[in-house]
Design a protein around this motif. Structure first.
Motif, PDB file in Angstrom:
ATOM      1  N   ILE A  97       0.819  -1.208   0.000  1.00  0.00           N
ATOM      2  CA  ILE A  97       0.000   0.000   0.000  1.00  0.00           C
ATOM      3  C   ILE A  97       0.854   1.260   0.000  1.00  0.00           C
ATOM      4  O   ILE A  97       0.508   2.261  -0.617  1.00  0.00           O
ATOM      5  CB  ILE A  97      -0.945   0.002   1.228  1.00  0.00           C
ATOM      6  N   LEU A  98       2.000   1.221   0.687  1.00  0.00           N
ATOM      7  CA  LEU A  98       2.788   2.432   0.893  1.00  0.00           C
ATOM      8  C   LEU A  98       4.269   2.109   0.863  1.00  0.00           C
ATOM      9  O   LEU A  98       4.725   1.168   1.504  1.00  0.00           O
ATOM     10  CB  LEU A  98       2.416   3.034   2.260  1.00  0.00           C
ATOM     11  N   SER A  99       5.030   2.900   0.132  1.00  0.00           N
ATOM     12  CA  SER A  99       6.483   2.755   0.095  1.00  0.00           C
ATOM     13  C   SER A  99       7.109   3.488   1.265  1.00  0.00           C
ATOM     14  O   SER A  99       6.527   4.443   1.783  1.00  0.00           O
ATOM     15  CB  SER A  99       7.044   3.360  -1.201  1.00  0.00           C
ATOM     16  N   ALA A 100       8.279   3.062   1.670  1.00  0.00           N
ATOM     17  CA  ALA A 100       8.999   3.763   2.730  1.00  0.00           C
ATOM     18  C   ALA A 100       9.270   5.191   2.282  1.00  0.00           C
ATOM     19  O   ALA A 100       9.578   5.445   1.115  1.00  0.00           O
ATOM     20  CB  ALA A 100      10.311   3.043   3.040  1.00  0.00           C
ATOM     21  N   GLY A 101       9.126   6.139   3.207  1.00  0.00           N
ATOM     22  CA  GLY A 101       9.386   7.534   2.873  1.00  0.00           C
ATOM     23  C   GLY A 101       8.634   8.485   3.775  1.00  0.00           C
ATOM     24  O   GLY A 101       8.029   8.083   4.776  1.00  0.00           O
ATOM     25  N   LEU A 102       8.674   9.759   3.404  1.00  0.00           N
ATOM     26  CA  LEU A 102       7.998  10.818   4.144  1.00  0.00           C
ATOM     27  C   LEU A 102       6.733  11.233   3.415  1.00  0.00           C
ATOM     28  O   LEU A 102       6.716  11.347   2.186  1.00  0.00           O
ATOM     29  CB  LEU A 102       8.911  12.036   4.294  1.00  0.00           C
ATOM     30  N   TYR A 103       5.687  11.490   4.203  1.00  0.00           N
ATOM     31  CA  TYR A 103       4.393  11.856   3.661  1.00  0.00           C
ATOM     32  C   TYR A 103       3.825  13.034   4.433  1.00  0.00           C
ATOM     33  O   TYR A 103       4.061  13.174   5.636  1.00  0.00           O
ATOM     34  CB  TYR A 103       3.415  10.670   3.750  1.00  0.00           C
ATOM     35  N   ASP A 104       3.071  13.872   3.741  1.00  0.00           N
ATOM     36  CA  ASP A 104       2.330  14.955   4.379  1.00  0.00           C
ATOM     37  C   ASP A 104       0.922  14.462   4.669  1.00  0.00           C
ATOM     38  O   ASP A 104       0.330  13.718   3.873  1.00  0.00           O
ATOM     39  CB  ASP A 104       2.239  16.184   3.467  1.00  0.00           C
ATOM     40  N   VAL A 105       0.376  14.876   5.792  1.00  0.00           N
ATOM     41  CA  VAL A 105      -1.026  14.614   6.113  1.00  0.00           C
ATOM     42  C   VAL A 105      -1.821  15.764   5.490  1.00  0.00           C
ATOM     43  O   VAL A 105      -1.709  16.904   5.919  1.00  0.00           O
ATOM     44  CB  VAL A 105      -1.251  14.568   7.643  1.00  0.00           C
ATOM     45  N   TYR A 106      -2.596  15.474   4.451  1.00  0.00           N
ATOM     46  CA  TYR A 106      -3.338  16.542   3.790  1.00  0.00           C
ATOM     47  C   TYR A 106      -4.773  16.659   4.308  1.00  0.00           C
ATOM     48  O   TYR A 106      -5.435  17.661   4.086  1.00  0.00           O
ATOM     49  CB  TYR A 106      -3.333  16.380   2.264  1.00  0.00           C
ATOM     50  N   ARG A 107      -5.239  15.622   5.025  1.00  0.00           N
ATOM     51  CA  ARG A 107      -6.594  15.661   5.576  1.00  0.00           C
ATOM     52  C   ARG A 107      -6.679  14.686   6.730  1.00  0.00           C
ATOM     53  O   ARG A 107      -6.041  13.639   6.719  1.00  0.00           O
ATOM     54  CB  ARG A 107      -7.613  15.283   4.500  1.00  0.00           C
ATOM     55  N   THR A 108      -7.450  15.047   7.744  1.00  0.00           N
ATOM     56  CA  THR A 108      -7.717  14.130   8.859  1.00  0.00           C
ATOM     57  C   THR A 108      -9.222  13.984   9.019  1.00  0.00           C
ATOM     58  O   THR A 108      -9.997  14.871   8.633  1.00  0.00           O
ATOM     59  CB  THR A 108      -7.132  14.643  10.194  1.00  0.00           C
ATOM     60  N   TYR A 109      -9.605  12.855   9.601  1.00  0.00           N
ATOM     61  CA  TYR A 109     -11.016  12.604   9.867  1.00  0.00           C
ATOM     62  C   TYR A 109     -11.121  11.836  11.178  1.00  0.00           C
ATOM     63  O   TYR A 109     -10.467  10.801  11.347  1.00  0.00           O
ATOM     64  CB  TYR A 109     -11.649  11.800   8.724  1.00  0.00           C
TER      65      TYR A 109
ATOM     66  N   SER B 240     -12.916   9.410  13.589  1.00  0.00           N
ATOM     67  CA  SER B 240     -13.880   8.327  13.484  1.00  0.00           C
ATOM     68  C   SER B 240     -13.857   7.542  14.789  1.00  0.00           C
ATOM     69  O   SER B 240     -12.979   6.709  15.010  1.00  0.00           O
ATOM     70  CB  SER B 240     -13.519   7.421  12.304  1.00  0.00           C
ATOM     71  N   GLY B 241     -14.784   7.859  15.685  1.00  0.00           N
ATOM     72  CA  GLY B 241     -14.820   7.188  16.986  1.00  0.00           C
ATOM     73  C   GLY B 241     -13.587   7.503  17.802  1.00  0.00           C
ATOM     74  O   GLY B 241     -13.236   8.663  17.994  1.00  0.00           O
ATOM     75  N   ASP B 242     -12.878   6.465  18.237  1.00  0.00           N
ATOM     76  CA  ASP B 242     -11.668   6.665  19.034  1.00  0.00           C
ATOM     77  C   ASP B 242     -10.402   6.623  18.181  1.00  0.00           C
ATOM     78  O   ASP B 242      -9.313   6.361  18.674  1.00  0.00           O
ATOM     79  CB  ASP B 242     -11.594   5.648  20.178  1.00  0.00           C
ATOM     80  N   CYS B 243     -10.563   6.899  16.891  1.00  0.00           N
ATOM     81  CA  CYS B 243      -9.427   6.890  15.961  1.00  0.00           C
ATOM     82  C   CYS B 243      -9.426   8.148  15.089  1.00  0.00           C
ATOM     83  O   CYS B 243     -10.440   8.830  14.957  1.00  0.00           O
ATOM     84  CB  CYS B 243      -9.499   5.670  15.036  1.00  0.00           C
ATOM     85  N   PHE B 244      -8.273   8.421  14.517  1.00  0.00           N
ATOM     86  CA  PHE B 244      -8.142   9.433  13.472  1.00  0.00           C
ATOM     87  C   PHE B 244      -7.710   8.741  12.200  1.00  0.00           C
ATOM     88  O   PHE B 244      -6.841   7.861  12.221  1.00  0.00           O
ATOM     89  CB  PHE B 244      -7.072  10.485  13.827  1.00  0.00           C
ATOM     90  N   GLU B 245      -8.307   9.132  11.097  1.00  0.00           N
ATOM     91  CA  GLU B 245      -7.871   8.701   9.778  1.00  0.00           C
ATOM     92  C   GLU B 245      -6.986   9.807   9.229  1.00  0.00           C
ATOM     93  O   GLU B 245      -7.414  10.962   9.134  1.00  0.00           O
ATOM     94  CB  GLU B 245      -9.065   8.478   8.860  1.00  0.00           C
ATOM     95  N   LEU B 246      -5.752   9.467   8.904  1.00  0.00           N
ATOM     96  CA  LEU B 246      -4.797  10.424   8.335  1.00  0.00           C
ATOM     97  C   LEU B 246      -4.642  10.089   6.861  1.00  0.00           C
ATOM     98  O   LEU B 246      -4.258   8.969   6.507  1.00  0.00           O
ATOM     99  CB  LEU B 246      -3.442  10.328   9.038  1.00  0.00           C
ATOM    100  N   TYR B 247      -4.928  11.045   5.999  1.00  0.00           N
ATOM    101  CA  TYR B 247      -4.797  10.840   4.568  1.00  0.00           C
ATOM    102  C   TYR B 247      -3.462  11.404   4.119  1.00  0.00           C
ATOM    103  O   TYR B 247      -3.131  12.556   4.407  1.00  0.00           O
ATOM    104  CB  TYR B 247      -5.983  11.473   3.830  1.00  0.00           C
TER     105      TYR B 247
END
Length: 113
Positions: A79-91, A93-100
């Motif tokens: 799903i994801l390669s090693a590296g650095l990513y920016d969080v462009y959106r959060t959501y 959801s209950g006791d969790c956050f979805e980081l896009y």
């Protein structure tokens, strides 16, 4: 079912003064467990309309997330390669956050331990 079997570093940029009283940015890493998933087609479309290339979604426990805008992934996952990513959106959801996440451009060399 959430397994929280993937490990990421949440990175927060903090600003302060160095020994010469000059402003300097520093980075604080916090290692957390998450679930990495692909993004939906609609998320890919929405992200693209806002100038982002949606790479993945990282679901983290709410108590682990405090507004960090950079994610470092050191693993190897289809799903994801090693590296650095920016969080462009959060959501929340209950006791969790979805980081896009989108691939981080520029300043890659400045985020170190």
């Amino acid at each position: 079912m959430m397994q929280f079997s993937d490990e990421i570093n949440l990175i927060k940029e903090v600003h302060g003064k160095d020994s010469l009283n000059q402003y300097k940015a520093a980075f604080v890493k916090t290692t957390v467990w998450c679930d990495l998933t692909s993004v939906t087609g609609s998320e890919t479309s929405n992200a693209g309309q806002n100038g982002h290339n949606a790479e993945a979604r990282a679901v983290v426990h709410a108590e682990d997330y405090s507004g960090q805008k950079i994610v470092e992934y050191l693993g190897s996952d289809p799903i994801l390669s090693a590296g650095l990513y920016d969080v462009y959106r959060t959501y929340r959801s209950g006791d969790c956050f979805e980081l896009y996440l989108t691939q981080r451009e520029g300043l890659k060399e400045n985020v170190t331990d």
